[in-house]
Design a protein around this motif. Structure first.
Motif, PDB file in Angstrom:
ATOM      1  N   VAL A  39       0.885  -1.163   0.000  1.00 46.59           N
ATOM      2  CA  VAL A  39       0.000   0.000   0.000  1.00 46.59           C
ATOM      3  C   VAL A  39       0.922   1.212   0.000  1.00 46.59           C
ATOM      4  CG1 VAL A  39      -1.738   1.313   1.256  1.00 46.59           C
ATOM      5  CG2 VAL A  39      -1.842  -1.194   1.229  1.00 46.59           C
ATOM      6  N   LEU A  40       0.884   1.970  -1.073  1.00 44.71           N
ATOM      7  CA  LEU A  40       1.814   3.083  -1.236  1.00 44.71           C
ATOM      8  C   LEU A  40       1.171   4.383  -0.788  1.00 44.71           C
ATOM      9  CD1 LEU A  40       4.684   3.626  -2.303  1.00 44.71           C
ATOM     10  CD2 LEU A  40       3.645   4.349  -4.445  1.00 44.71           C
ATOM     11  N   LYS A  41       1.859   5.091   0.087  1.00 41.31           N
ATOM     12  CA  LYS A  41       1.466   6.434   0.512  1.00 41.31           C
ATOM     13  C   LYS A  41       2.314   7.425  -0.273  1.00 41.31           C
ATOM     14  CE  LYS A  41      -1.335   4.775   3.591  1.00 41.31           C
ATOM     15  NZ  LYS A  41      -1.350   5.202   4.994  1.00 41.31           N
ATOM     16  N   PHE A  42       1.637   8.322  -0.994  1.00 38.45           N
ATOM     17  CA  PHE A  42       2.323   9.201  -1.937  1.00 38.45           C
ATOM     18  C   PHE A  42       2.713  10.536  -1.321  1.00 38.45           C
ATOM     19  CE2 PHE A  42      -0.322   6.459  -4.621  1.00 38.45           C
ATOM     20  CZ  PHE A  42       0.594   6.042  -5.580  1.00 38.45           C
ATOM     21  N   ARG A  43       3.920  10.962  -1.592  1.00 40.06           N
ATOM     22  CA  ARG A  43       4.382  12.258  -1.121  1.00 40.06           C
ATOM     23  C   ARG A  43       3.644  13.399  -1.822  1.00 40.06           C
ATOM     24  NH1 ARG A  43      10.515  12.563  -2.155  1.00 40.06           N
ATOM     25  NH2 ARG A  43      10.219  14.745  -1.593  1.00 40.06           N
ATOM     26  N   GLY A  44       3.060  13.138  -2.981  1.00 39.11           N
ATOM     27  CA  GLY A  44       2.341  14.161  -3.724  1.00 39.11           C
ATOM     28  C   GLY A  44       0.871  14.263  -3.374  1.00 39.11           C
ATOM     29  N   ALA A  45       0.410  13.484  -2.387  1.00 36.24           N
ATOM     30  CA  ALA A  45      -0.992  13.535  -1.981  1.00 36.24           C
ATOM     31  C   ALA A  45      -1.248  14.773  -1.120  1.00 36.24           C
ATOM     32  CB  ALA A  45      -1.355  12.261  -1.231  1.00 36.24           C
ATOM     33  N   GLY A  46      -2.510  14.936  -0.710  1.00 34.92           N
ATOM     34  CA  GLY A  46      -2.940  16.161  -0.051  1.00 34.92           C
ATOM     35  C   GLY A  46      -2.100  16.623   1.122  1.00 34.92           C
ATOM     36  N   GLN A  47      -1.728  15.715   2.027  1.00 34.15           N
ATOM     37  CA  GLN A  47      -0.961  16.095   3.214  1.00 34.15           C
ATOM     38  C   GLN A  47       0.552  16.045   2.988  1.00 34.15           C
ATOM     39  OE1 GLN A  47      -2.461  17.404   5.670  1.00 34.15           O
ATOM     40  NE2 GLN A  47      -4.540  16.867   5.076  1.00 34.15           N
ATOM     41  N   GLY A  48       0.957  15.639   1.805  1.00 34.39           N
ATOM     42  CA  GLY A  48       2.372  15.664   1.458  1.00 34.39           C
ATOM     43  C   GLY A  48       3.238  14.771   2.328  1.00 34.39           C
ATOM     44  N   VAL A  49       4.502  15.164   2.453  1.00 34.24           N
ATOM     45  CA  VAL A  49       5.459  14.317   3.174  1.00 34.24           C
ATOM     46  C   VAL A  49       5.172  14.269   4.675  1.00 34.24           C
ATOM     47  CG1 VAL A  49       7.300  14.597   1.489  1.00 34.24           C
ATOM     48  CG2 VAL A  49       7.106  16.230   3.372  1.00 34.24           C
ATOM     49  N   LYS A  50       4.397  15.201   5.201  1.00 34.65           N
ATOM     50  CA  LYS A  50       4.104  15.172   6.635  1.00 34.65           C
ATOM     51  C   LYS A  50       3.336  13.916   7.015  1.00 34.65           C
ATOM     52  CE  LYS A  50       4.427  20.102   7.324  1.00 34.65           C
ATOM     53  NZ  LYS A  50       3.791  21.377   7.097  1.00 34.65           N
ATOM     54  N   ALA A  51       2.420  13.495   6.145  1.00 35.42           N
ATOM     55  CA  ALA A  51       1.703  12.246   6.406  1.00 35.42           C
ATOM     56  C   ALA A  51       2.657  11.056   6.350  1.00 35.42           C
ATOM     57  CB  ALA A  51       0.572  12.068   5.405  1.00 35.42           C
ATOM     58  N   LEU A  52       3.656  11.115   5.468  1.00 29.43           N
ATOM     59  CA  LEU A  52       4.632  10.027   5.377  1.00 29.43           C
ATOM     60  C   LEU A  52       5.522  10.001   6.618  1.00 29.43           C
ATOM     61  CD1 LEU A  52       5.775  10.164   1.627  1.00 29.43           C
ATOM     62  CD2 LEU A  52       3.678   9.269   2.643  1.00 29.43           C
ATOM     63  N   ILE A  53       5.906  11.166   7.105  1.00 31.92           N
ATOM     64  CA  ILE A  53       6.723  11.229   8.324  1.00 31.92           C
ATOM     65  C   ILE A  53       5.947  10.651   9.500  1.00 31.92           C
ATOM     66  CG2 ILE A  53       7.756  12.802  10.013  1.00 31.92           C
ATOM     67  CD1 ILE A  53       8.471  14.648   7.648  1.00 31.92           C
ATOM     68  N   ALA A  54       4.677  11.029   9.626  1.00 28.76           N
ATOM     69  CA  ALA A  54       3.853  10.490  10.709  1.00 28.76           C
ATOM     70  C   ALA A  54       3.732   8.981  10.598  1.00 28.76           C
ATOM     71  CB  ALA A  54       2.463  11.142  10.681  1.00 28.76           C
ATOM     72  N   GLU A  55       3.512   8.497   9.385  1.00 28.34           N
ATOM     73  CA  GLU A  55       3.390   7.053   9.155  1.00 28.34           C
ATOM     74  C   GLU A  55       4.678   6.331   9.537  1.00 28.34           C
ATOM     75  OE1 GLU A  55       0.993   4.245   8.592  1.00 28.34           O
ATOM     76  OE2 GLU A  55       0.326   5.738   7.125  1.00 28.34           O
ATOM     77  N   LEU A  56       5.797   6.898   9.145  1.00 32.24           N
ATOM     78  CA  LEU A  56       7.093   6.280   9.405  1.00 32.24           C
ATOM     79  C   LEU A  56       7.422   6.255  10.887  1.00 32.24           C
ATOM     80  CD1 LEU A  56       9.909   5.224   8.601  1.00 32.24           C
ATOM     81  CD2 LEU A  56      10.566   7.604   8.128  1.00 32.24           C
ATOM     82  N   VAL A  57       7.357   7.409  11.542  1.00 30.40           N
ATOM     83  CA  VAL A  57       7.739   7.500  12.948  1.00 30.40           C
ATOM     84  C   VAL A  57       6.780   6.702  13.825  1.00 30.40           C
ATOM     85  CG1 VAL A  57       8.061   9.067  14.904  1.00 30.40           C
ATOM     86  CG2 VAL A  57       8.888   9.724  12.633  1.00 30.40           C
ATOM     87  N   ALA A  58       5.482   6.875  13.616  1.00 33.17           N
ATOM     88  CA  ALA A  58       4.508   6.143  14.424  1.00 33.17           C
ATOM     89  C   ALA A  58       4.594   4.639  14.176  1.00 33.17           C
ATOM     90  CB  ALA A  58       3.100   6.647  14.125  1.00 33.17           C
ATOM     91  N   GLY A  59       4.743   4.251  12.917  1.00 37.92           N
ATOM     92  CA  GLY A  59       4.806   2.830  12.595  1.00 37.92           C
ATOM     93  C   GLY A  59       5.991   2.129  13.232  1.00 37.92           C
ATOM     94  N   GLU A  60       7.148   2.781  13.186  1.00 39.20           N
ATOM     95  CA  GLU A  60       8.331   2.150  13.778  1.00 39.20           C
ATOM     96  C   GLU A  60       8.298   2.192  15.301  1.00 39.20           C
ATOM     97  OE1 GLU A  60      10.645   0.229  12.155  1.00 39.20           O
ATOM     98  OE2 GLU A  60       9.053   0.491  10.680  1.00 39.20           O
ATOM     99  N   MET A  61       7.687   3.218  15.885  1.00 41.53           N
ATOM    100  CA  MET A  61       7.492   3.213  17.335  1.00 41.53           C
ATOM    101  C   MET A  61       6.561   2.071  17.739  1.00 41.53           C
ATOM    102  SD  MET A  61       7.130   7.264  18.246  1.00 41.53           S
ATOM    103  CE  MET A  61       6.661   6.902  19.930  1.00 41.53           C
ATOM    104  N   ALA A  62       5.501   1.883  16.969  1.00 40.82           N
ATOM    105  CA  ALA A  62       4.576   0.785  17.263  1.00 40.82           C
ATOM    106  C   ALA A  62       5.289  -0.557  17.219  1.00 40.82           C
ATOM    107  CB  ALA A  62       3.412   0.805  16.269  1.00 40.82           C
ATOM    108  N   ARG A  63       6.184  -0.710  16.253  1.00 37.97           N
ATOM    109  CA  ARG A  63       6.918  -1.967  16.131  1.00 37.97           C
ATOM    110  C   ARG A  63       7.815  -2.204  17.351  1.00 37.97           C
ATOM    111  NH1 ARG A  63       6.949  -3.919  11.451  1.00 37.97           N
ATOM    112  NH2 ARG A  63       7.057  -1.895  10.412  1.00 37.97           N
ATOM    113  N   VAL A  64       8.486  -1.150  17.803  1.00 38.02           N
ATOM    114  CA  VAL A  64       9.352  -1.259  18.984  1.00 38.02           C
ATOM    115  C   VAL A  64       8.534  -1.663  20.212  1.00 38.02           C
ATOM    116  CG1 VAL A  64      10.726   0.097  20.608  1.00 38.02           C
ATOM    117  CG2 VAL A  64      11.145   0.316  18.167  1.00 38.02           C
TER     118      VAL A  64
END
Length: 265
Positions: A39-64
């Motif tokens: 499932v690809l989250k696009f940097r060009g979508a409405g919320q831009g890279v901020k949504a990707l940063i949230a996905e990345l940081v939150a996702g890896e914290m959840a994994r830890v």
């Protein structure tokens, strides 16, 4: 045991499979050169890279913290990728998303979590509520649970709405100390009876070293452009400082969630 620095693989997108028309972000199922679907989250979508940063940081914290989260990968989108796409809206999205995006391993045949069908034990419910209060995730409601059942296990997905303060960065130091009022709408709040025990355990896991290792994963070009900070590193450290401050004041959101739960029962 010494903490191990997390690593994310990088894949190249080779095929656009189908859009997932949810909200305004238009994620899509794609195939990568490792022959897996994401499932690809696009940097060009409405919320831009901020949504990707949230996905990345939150996702890896959840994994830890031990949650089941689909593998996250950096997904490179070549500039020529969207030229044959007939849908103009999707073609624009692909063009604006050239470069590094974020993919989540596609959980084939997973079903959306339904609190009326599946009962979550009090410990896991408390863990999810605590985590969402920490990352200020507004998207775990009965209407939009952002959880899946896959092989009879609960998986957390879609954290792009977390860290909503970073869309303006106004008073973010103070926001880090505030309770999370939206906890009252959390789909698992009625079962979250062990918040204090979870608080003690999870704070011990999320050390400054762990936080720094996770924010270090944010690509530098996601931290440039529309930013109030003088440098990408200053921008990166703001995420770390927010989380470290919030972890020092968890009693604020734990009490808020406990009061909200009492109001429900």
């Amino acid at each position: 045991m010494k903490y191990k620095q997390p690593e994310l693989r990088t894949v190249n997108v080779v095929r656009y499979v189908t859009p997932l028309r949810e909200g305004g972000s238009l994620p899509a199922i794609v195939e990568a050169d490792d022959e897996f679907l994401y499932v690809l989250k696009f940097r060009g979508a409405g919320q831009g890279v901020k949504a990707l940063i949230a996905e990345l940081v939150a996702g890896e914290m959840a994994r830890v913290l031990g949650f089941r989260v689909p593998e996250l990968v950096f997904a490179h989108l070549d500039e020529s990728f969207g030229r044959t796409e007939p849908d103009e809206e999707i073609q624009d999205l692909l063009r604006f998303s050239e470069g590094l995006n974020l993919g989540l391993h596609y959980l084939s045949r997973a079903i959306t979590f339904d609190a009326l069908v599946t009962t979550v034990d009090t410990r896991l419910a408390s863990e999810v509520v605590w985590f969402d209060c920490l990352i200020t995730n507004v998207d775990r409601t009965a209407r939009n649970t952002n959880m899946l059942m896959w092989h009879k296990e609960l998986w957390l997905i879609d954290h792009g709405a977390a860290f909503y303060f970073h869309h303006s960065w106004q008073n973010w130091q103070e926001q880090a100390k505030r309770p999370f009022a939206q906890a009252k709408d959390h789909v698992l709040l009625p079962q979250a009876t062990e918040l204090e025990a979870v608080d003690a355990e999870f704070k011990a896991i999320l050390t400054p070293e762990v936080i720094q290792s996770i924010v270090s994963l944010i690509p530098e070009d996601w931290l440039t452009g529309d930013s109030p900070f003088a440098s990408p590193e200053e921008h990166r450290q703001a995420y770390a400082q927010f989380l470290e401050t919030r972890l020092a004041h968890t009693e604020t959101f734990v009490k808020e969630a406990q009061h909200a739960r009492k109001a429900l029962i």
